[in-house]
Design a protein around this motif. Structure first.
Motif, PDB file in Angstrom:
ATOM      1  N   LYS A  10      46.503  60.905  52.808  1.00  0.00           N
ATOM      2  CA  LYS A  10      46.324  62.275  53.294  1.00  0.00           C
ATOM      3  C   LYS A  10      47.269  62.603  54.440  1.00  0.00           C
ATOM      4  CE  LYS A  10      43.338  64.401  51.689  1.00  0.00           C
ATOM      5  NZ  LYS A  10      43.397  65.263  50.508  1.00  0.00           N
ATOM      6  N   GLY A  11      48.232  61.716  54.718  1.00  0.00           N
ATOM      7  CA  GLY A  11      49.171  61.923  55.810  1.00  0.00           C
ATOM      8  C   GLY A  11      48.841  61.016  56.980  1.00  0.00           C
ATOM      9  N   ASN A  12      49.854  60.759  57.773  1.00  0.00           N
ATOM     10  CA  ASN A  12      49.743  59.857  58.917  1.00  0.00           C
ATOM     11  C   ASN A  12      49.111  58.542  58.461  1.00  0.00           C
ATOM     12  OD1 ASN A  12      50.136  58.979  61.522  1.00  0.00           O
ATOM     13  ND2 ASN A  12      48.370  60.043  62.365  1.00  0.00           N
ATOM     14  N   MET A  13      47.962  58.147  58.993  1.00  0.00           N
ATOM     15  CA  MET A  13      47.311  56.887  58.617  1.00  0.00           C
ATOM     16  C   MET A  13      46.017  57.117  57.846  1.00  0.00           C
ATOM     17  SD  MET A  13      49.157  54.456  59.712  1.00  0.00           S
ATOM     18  CE  MET A  13      50.595  54.341  60.749  1.00  0.00           C
ATOM     19  N   ALA A  14      45.764  58.357  57.419  1.00  0.00           N
ATOM     20  CA  ALA A  14      44.493  58.700  56.781  1.00  0.00           C
ATOM     21  C   ALA A  14      44.586  58.643  55.259  1.00  0.00           C
ATOM     22  CB  ALA A  14      44.042  60.093  57.218  1.00  0.00           C
ATOM     23  N   PHE A  15      43.489  58.213  54.643  1.00  0.00           N
ATOM     24  CA  PHE A  15      43.365  58.150  53.193  1.00  0.00           C
ATOM     25  C   PHE A  15      42.000  58.682  52.785  1.00  0.00           C
ATOM     26  CE2 PHE A  15      46.521  55.066  54.264  1.00  0.00           C
ATOM     27  CZ  PHE A  15      47.395  55.025  53.183  1.00  0.00           C
ATOM     28  N   GLU A  16      41.922  59.240  51.584  1.00  0.00           N
ATOM     29  CA  GLU A  16      40.640  59.603  50.990  1.00  0.00           C
ATOM     30  C   GLU A  16      40.430  58.681  49.807  1.00  0.00           C
ATOM     31  OE1 GLU A  16      38.652  63.732  50.301  1.00  0.00           O
ATOM     32  OE2 GLU A  16      39.864  63.270  48.526  1.00  0.00           O
ATOM     33  N   SER A  17      39.272  58.041  49.769  1.00  0.00           N
ATOM     34  CA  SER A  17      38.995  57.055  48.736  1.00  0.00           C
ATOM     35  C   SER A  17      37.785  57.478  47.915  1.00  0.00           C
ATOM     36  CB  SER A  17      38.730  55.694  49.393  1.00  0.00           C
ATOM     37  OG  SER A  17      38.650  54.686  48.423  1.00  0.00           O
ATOM     38  N   SER A  18      37.968  57.480  46.588  1.00  0.00           N
ATOM     39  CA  SER A  18      36.876  57.835  45.693  1.00  0.00           C
ATOM     40  C   SER A  18      35.990  56.621  45.468  1.00  0.00           C
ATOM     41  CB  SER A  18      37.432  58.320  44.354  1.00  0.00           C
ATOM     42  OG  SER A  18      37.980  57.218  43.633  1.00  0.00           O
ATOM     43  N   ASN A  19      34.880  56.849  44.806  1.00  0.00           N
ATOM     44  CA  ASN A  19      33.929  55.792  44.494  1.00  0.00           C
ATOM     45  C   ASN A  19      33.391  56.073  43.092  1.00  0.00           C
ATOM     46  OD1 ASN A  19      30.992  54.627  44.597  1.00  0.00           O
ATOM     47  ND2 ASN A  19      32.078  53.665  46.303  1.00  0.00           N
ATOM     48  N   PRO A  20      33.021  55.051  42.334  1.00  0.00           N
ATOM     49  CA  PRO A  20      32.467  55.305  41.001  1.00  0.00           C
ATOM     50  C   PRO A  20      31.239  56.214  41.014  1.00  0.00           C
ATOM     51  CG  PRO A  20      33.064  52.998  41.198  1.00  0.00           C
ATOM     52  CD  PRO A  20      33.231  53.610  42.571  1.00  0.00           C
ATOM     53  N   SER A  21      30.586  56.379  42.171  1.00  0.00           N
ATOM     54  CA  SER A  21      29.426  57.261  42.287  1.00  0.00           C
ATOM     55  C   SER A  21      29.828  58.735  42.246  1.00  0.00           C
ATOM     56  CB  SER A  21      28.692  56.997  43.602  1.00  0.00           C
ATOM     57  OG  SER A  21      29.500  57.404  44.694  1.00  0.00           O
ATOM     58  N   GLY A  22      31.123  59.012  42.406  1.00  0.00           N
ATOM     59  CA  GLY A  22      31.586  60.390  42.466  1.00  0.00           C
ATOM     60  C   GLY A  22      31.770  60.889  43.891  1.00  0.00           C
ATOM     61  N   HIS A  23      31.338  60.118  44.865  1.00  0.00           N
ATOM     62  CA  HIS A  23      31.505  60.480  46.273  1.00  0.00           C
ATOM     63  C   HIS A  23      32.837  59.940  46.780  1.00  0.00           C
ATOM     64  CE1 HIS A  23      27.378  61.890  46.595  1.00  0.00           C
ATOM     65  NE2 HIS A  23      27.026  60.809  45.910  1.00  0.00           N
ATOM     66  N   SER A  24      33.266  60.475  47.915  1.00  0.00           N
ATOM     67  CA  SER A  24      34.495  59.966  48.520  1.00  0.00           C
ATOM     68  C   SER A  24      34.292  59.834  50.025  1.00  0.00           C
ATOM     69  CB  SER A  24      35.683  60.879  48.206  1.00  0.00           C
ATOM     70  OG  SER A  24      35.495  62.149  48.768  1.00  0.00           O
ATOM     71  N   LEU A  25      35.184  59.080  50.640  1.00  0.00           N
ATOM     72  CA  LEU A  25      35.119  58.903  52.082  1.00  0.00           C
ATOM     73  C   LEU A  25      36.530  58.841  52.636  1.00  0.00           C
ATOM     74  CD1 LEU A  25      35.860  55.669  52.740  1.00  0.00           C
ATOM     75  CD2 LEU A  25      33.590  55.365  51.805  1.00  0.00           C
ATOM     76  N   THR A  26      36.621  59.072  53.945  1.00  0.00           N
ATOM     77  CA  THR A  26      37.909  59.051  54.622  1.00  0.00           C
ATOM     78  C   THR A  26      38.073  57.719  55.345  1.00  0.00           C
ATOM     79  OG1 THR A  26      37.850  61.443  54.936  1.00  0.00           O
ATOM     80  CG2 THR A  26      39.341  60.196  56.365  1.00  0.00           C
ATOM     81  N   ASP A  28      40.711  55.821  58.057  1.00  0.00           N
ATOM     82  CA  ASP A  28      41.781  56.123  59.003  1.00  0.00           C
ATOM     83  C   ASP A  28      41.882  55.014  60.034  1.00  0.00           C
ATOM     84  OD1 ASP A  28      43.814  57.461  60.323  1.00  0.00           O
ATOM     85  OD2 ASP A  28      42.529  59.019  61.179  1.00  0.00           O
ATOM     86  N   ALA A  29      43.076  54.801  60.518  1.00  0.00           N
ATOM     87  CA  ALA A  29      43.280  53.851  61.602  1.00  0.00           C
ATOM     88  C   ALA A  29      42.872  54.505  62.922  1.00  0.00           C
ATOM     89  CB  ALA A  29      44.754  53.431  61.661  1.00  0.00           C
ATOM     90  N   GLY A  30      42.562  53.678  63.895  1.00  0.00           N
ATOM     91  CA  GLY A  30      42.243  54.188  65.220  1.00  0.00           C
ATOM     92  C   GLY A  30      43.508  54.577  65.967  1.00  0.00           C
ATOM     93  N   PRO A  31      43.372  55.301  67.067  1.00  0.00           N
ATOM     94  CA  PRO A  31      44.528  55.728  67.855  1.00  0.00           C
ATOM     95  C   PRO A  31      45.431  54.569  68.287  1.00  0.00           C
ATOM     96  CG  PRO A  31      42.569  56.903  68.570  1.00  0.00           C
ATOM     97  CD  PRO A  31      42.114  55.851  67.589  1.00  0.00           C
ATOM     98  N   GLU A  36      44.247  58.716  63.785  1.00  0.00           N
ATOM     99  CA  GLU A  36      43.503  59.685  64.587  1.00  0.00           C
ATOM    100  C   GLU A  36      42.033  59.303  64.712  1.00  0.00           C
ATOM    101  OE1 GLU A  36      44.301  63.550  62.895  1.00  0.00           O
ATOM    102  OE2 GLU A  36      46.441  63.083  62.797  1.00  0.00           O
ATOM    103  N   GLY A  37      41.639  58.208  64.081  1.00  0.00           N
ATOM    104  CA  GLY A  37      40.237  57.793  64.144  1.00  0.00           C
ATOM    105  C   GLY A  37      39.303  58.739  63.434  1.00  0.00           C
ATOM    106  N   SER A  38      39.811  59.441  62.405  1.00  0.00           N
ATOM    107  CA  SER A  38      39.010  60.463  61.727  1.00  0.00           C
ATOM    108  C   SER A  38      38.222  59.924  60.543  1.00  0.00           C
ATOM    109  CB  SER A  38      39.918  61.606  61.255  1.00  0.00           C
ATOM    110  OG  SER A  38      40.821  61.128  60.275  1.00  0.00           O
ATOM    111  N   GLY A  39      38.201  58.615  60.383  1.00  0.00           N
ATOM    112  CA  GLY A  39      37.478  58.049  59.247  1.00  0.00           C
ATOM    113  C   GLY A  39      37.037  56.634  59.521  1.00  0.00           C
ATOM    114  N   PHE A  40      36.565  56.009  58.474  1.00  0.00           N
ATOM    115  CA  PHE A  40      36.088  54.634  58.565  1.00  0.00           C
ATOM    116  C   PHE A  40      37.260  53.667  58.659  1.00  0.00           C
ATOM    117  CE2 PHE A  40      32.775  56.989  56.367  1.00  0.00           C
ATOM    118  CZ  PHE A  40      31.626  56.550  57.020  1.00  0.00           C
ATOM    119  N   ARG A  41      37.050  52.561  59.375  1.00  0.00           N
ATOM    120  CA  ARG A  41      38.052  51.500  59.438  1.00  0.00           C
ATOM    121  C   ARG A  41      37.856  50.583  58.228  1.00  0.00           C
ATOM    122  NH1 ARG A  41      38.032  54.424  63.349  1.00  0.00           N
ATOM    123  NH2 ARG A  41      38.986  54.069  65.355  1.00  0.00           N
ATOM    124  N   PRO A  42      38.921  50.155  57.584  1.00  0.00           N
ATOM    125  CA  PRO A  42      38.797  49.368  56.353  1.00  0.00           C
ATOM    126  C   PRO A  42      37.977  48.087  56.489  1.00  0.00           C
ATOM    127  CG  PRO A  42      41.037  50.150  56.607  1.00  0.00           C
ATOM    128  CD  PRO A  42      40.318  50.485  57.881  1.00  0.00           C
TER     129      PRO A  42
END
Length: 140
Positions: A10-26, A28-31, A36-42
């Motif tokens: 999604k740009g910079n260090m952020a990604f959107e990841s799908s799941n077989p459930s149909g839901h997705s999550l963000t 992102d790396a921390g600062p 930007e710390g806008s999501g979960f850390r892997p």
């Protein structure tokens, strides 16, 4: 059974990841790592996966055995190696049950079955980390 996860940058260090459930999550790396710390850390997501997998097992057994539990949390503390690639080498999983009428023996059996037999994520962690499993009962 096969699962597919699609992870889109999604740009910079952020990604959107799908799941077989149909839901997705963000994700992102921390600062400190340029994100930007806008999501979960892997790596921490792996710990959430571990807690969720085992928690679902235990919750199913609580329901099946009709046990009284007011609150159930799973607290995980994990230590990373010092050298790259950094991975969790020690993981402590504490199953915490709160209630006024806890059947400690049956709850411990539910935890043991998840840890030793049912939880596939626990088995994956066992391949690379030392696991320390604890159970805490709080009367209240």
């Amino acid at each position: 059974m096969k699962h597919q996860v699609i992870t889109k940058w999604k740009g910079n260090m952020a990604f959107e990841s799908s799941n077989p459930s149909g839901h997705s999550l963000t994700i992102d790396a921390g600062p400190d790592d340029g994100g930007e710390g806008s999501g979960f850390r892997p790596k921490a997501l792996m710990l959430s996966g571990l807690a969720g997998c085992s928690g679902i097992d235990v919750a199913a057994m609580i329901k099946k055995m009709r046990l009284e539990v007011d609150n159930f949390t799973i607290e995980i503390d994990a230590e990373l190696t010092e050298e790259h690639p950094k991975y969790y080498h020690t993981v402590t999983v504490d199953y915490v049950f709160t209630g006024s009428n806890l059947d400690e023996k049956k709850l411990q059996r539910a935890v043991d079955l998840s840890v030793e037999k049912y939880c596939g994520v626990m088995e994956m962690f066992r391949r690379f980390a030392k696991l320390d499993i604890k159970t805490t009962f709080i009367k209240g």
